[in-house]
Design a protein around this motif. Structure first.
Motif, mmCIF file in Angstrom:
data_model
loop_
_atom_site.group_PDB
_atom_site.id
_atom_site.type_symbol
_atom_site.label_atom_id
_atom_site.label_comp_id
_atom_site.label_asym_id
_atom_site.label_seq_id
_atom_site.Cartn_x
_atom_site.Cartn_y
_atom_site.Cartn_z
ATOM 1 N N ARG A 88 9.884 12.378 6.017
ATOM 2 C CA ARG A 88 8.635 13.007 5.583
ATOM 3 C C ARG A 88 7.472 12.017 5.667
ATOM 4 O O ARG A 88 7.619 10.845 5.327
ATOM 5 C CB ARG A 88 8.780 13.552 4.170
ATOM 6 N N VAL A 89 6.339 12.534 6.063
ATOM 7 C CA VAL A 89 5.148 11.706 6.242
ATOM 8 C C VAL A 89 4.758 11.022 4.942
ATOM 9 O O VAL A 89 4.251 9.892 4.943
ATOM 10 C CB VAL A 89 3.985 12.567 6.785
ATOM 11 N N VAL A 90 5.004 11.680 3.816
ATOM 12 C CA VAL A 90 4.588 11.107 2.534
ATOM 13 C C VAL A 90 5.236 9.749 2.301
ATOM 14 O O VAL A 90 4.621 8.853 1.709
ATOM 15 C CB VAL A 90 4.893 12.084 1.370
ATOM 16 N N PHE A 91 6.450 9.531 2.777
ATOM 17 C CA PHE A 91 7.101 8.242 2.569
ATOM 18 C C PHE A 91 6.403 7.136 3.356
ATOM 19 O O PHE A 91 6.299 5.999 2.893
ATOM 20 C CB PHE A 91 8.584 8.319 2.939
ATOM 21 N N ALA A 92 5.914 7.452 4.542
ATOM 22 C CA ALA A 92 5.151 6.472 5.323
ATOM 23 C C ALA A 92 3.846 6.132 4.611
ATOM 24 O O ALA A 92 3.431 4.961 4.574
ATOM 25 C CB ALA A 92 4.878 7.006 6.723
ATOM 26 N N ARG A 93 3.209 7.138 4.024
ATOM 27 C CA ARG A 93 1.974 6.863 3.275
ATOM 28 C C ARG A 93 2.263 5.991 2.060
ATOM 29 O O ARG A 93 1.485 5.092 1.723
ATOM 30 C CB ARG A 93 1.324 8.185 2.840
ATOM 31 N N CYS A 94 3.391 6.238 1.406
ATOM 32 C CA CYS A 94 3.756 5.448 0.232
ATOM 33 C C CYS A 94 4.000 3.986 0.596
ATOM 34 O O CYS A 94 3.651 3.077 -0.167
ATOM 35 C CB CYS A 94 5.016 6.025 -0.415
ATOM 36 N N ALA A 95 4.604 3.738 1.746
ATOM 37 C CA ALA A 95 4.855 2.367 2.179
ATOM 38 C C ALA A 95 3.546 1.607 2.360
ATOM 39 O O ALA A 95 3.465 0.404 2.087
ATOM 40 C CB ALA A 95 5.657 2.371 3.481
ATOM 41 N N ARG A 96 2.518 2.300 2.815
ATOM 42 C CA ARG A 96 1.217 1.649 3.032
ATOM 43 C C ARG A 96 0.415 1.499 1.752
ATOM 44 O O ARG A 96 -0.376 0.570 1.621
ATOM 45 C CB ARG A 96 0.400 2.441 4.059
ATOM 46 N N SER A 97 0.614 2.402 0.795
ATOM 47 C CA SER A 97 -0.243 2.435 -0.392
ATOM 48 C C SER A 97 0.378 1.791 -1.628
ATOM 49 O O SER A 97 -0.324 1.543 -2.609
ATOM 50 C CB SER A 97 -0.607 3.880 -0.729
ATOM 51 N N GLY A 98 1.706 1.554 -1.600
ATOM 52 C CA GLY A 98 2.373 1.046 -2.790
ATOM 53 C C GLY A 98 2.615 2.116 -3.836
ATOM 54 O O GLY A 98 2.916 1.810 -4.985
ATOM 55 N N ARG A 99 2.507 3.356 -3.429
ATOM 56 C CA ARG A 99 2.753 4.468 -4.349
ATOM 57 C C ARG A 99 4.167 5.011 -4.185
ATOM 58 O O ARG A 99 4.887 4.663 -3.257
ATOM 59 C CB ARG A 99 1.739 5.581 -4.120
ATOM 60 N N LEU A 100 4.528 5.880 -5.120
ATOM 61 C CA LEU A 100 5.758 6.651 -5.046
ATOM 62 C C LEU A 100 5.413 8.065 -4.601
ATOM 63 O O LEU A 100 4.274 8.517 -4.777
ATOM 64 C CB LEU A 100 6.447 6.679 -6.409
ATOM 65 N N ALA A 101 6.395 8.768 -4.058
ATOM 66 C CA ALA A 101 6.138 10.129 -3.598
ATOM 67 C C ALA A 101 5.627 11.013 -4.733
ATOM 68 O O ALA A 101 4.766 11.871 -4.521
ATOM 69 C CB ALA A 101 7.410 10.722 -2.993
ATOM 70 N N ALA A 102 6.126 10.800 -5.945
ATOM 71 C CA ALA A 102 5.693 11.602 -7.093
ATOM 72 C C ALA A 102 4.236 11.330 -7.455
ATOM 73 O O ALA A 102 3.597 12.160 -8.119
ATOM 74 C CB ALA A 102 6.592 11.330 -8.295
#
Length: 212
Positions: free
Chosen positions: A174-188
């Motif tokens: 899922r794209v959200v996991f790639a965004r999380c890797a860049r932002s330091g966030r969790l999917a939630a």
């Protein structure tokens, strides 16, 4: 519980699962420590990016890519309910130490026969580690799955008879996991209520049920 995510094949998503599993357990109120035992330090990079973004730390991350991991973890684990270890690829001595440190080993695999074949060496090391830790549990985890594909269907069928068995929970590509890797966030945090967040929650719940 001390849970390690290990697979000597790179690119299976160990760090994504490790950070999100730790994050989901922490969101439930547990005190969590994440140990980055991968010399590449991807979990540490994720944590540092989170700090640069000004986000609240949900759990501490420490780097410990040493073959003495199994001797150091018991002391480090004091004060935490769960420890998650993001393991290394292709470093046999360090993988062996992570196995000896753990109560539960999760083996992330993509729905591809190549990933299952690449796990053979890790399974041999797992059998060796059980000579020292007979109660050591292990499970395959299907990760980076594309829903409703023949590969995913075939992988589920093959893993149904695997030893160790696979968790029922699977995590999608899922794209959200790639965004999380860049932002330091969790999917939630990045996408509350998303399919990615729900899959992580289901995985964490099953891990708690499976842990010895």
């Amino acid at each position: 519980m001390i849970v390690a995510l290990l697979n000597q094949k790179g690119g299976v998503g160990k760090t994504t699962l490790a950070t999100h599993l730790a994050g989901e357990l922490a969101r439930s109120g547990a005190r969590i420590l994440l140990i980055d035992a991968d010399p590449q330090g991807s979990a540490l990079d994720w944590s540092e990016q989170r700090a640069r973004e000004g986000l609240t730390r949900v759990f501490p991350v420490i780097g410990l890519a040493r073959e003495t991991l199994h001797r150091e973890v018991p002391e480090l684990a004091r004060g935490y309910e769960h420890v998650v270890i993001d393991g290394p690829p292709r470093v046999t001595g360090l993988v062996r130490s992570a196995l000896l440190a753990s109560d539960l080993v999760l083996i992330p695999v993509q729905p591809s026969p190549y990933d299952a074949w690449a796990s053979a060496e890790l399974l041999r090391l797992l059998d060796d580690a059980r000579g020292w830790k007979p109660g050591l549990e292990a499970r395959f985890v299907l990760n980076r799955c594309i829903a409703r594909t023949l590969l995913l269907r075939d992988a589920r069928r093959e893993l149904a008879a695997a030893v160790p068995p696979a968790l029922a929970s699977a995590v999608g590509q899922r794209v959200v996991f790639a965004r999380c890797a860049r932002s330091g966030r969790l999917a939630a945090e990045e996408a509350p209520g998303s399919q990615a967040a729900r899959e992580v929650a289901a995985l964490a719940a099953e891990v708690l049920e499976t842990a010895p």
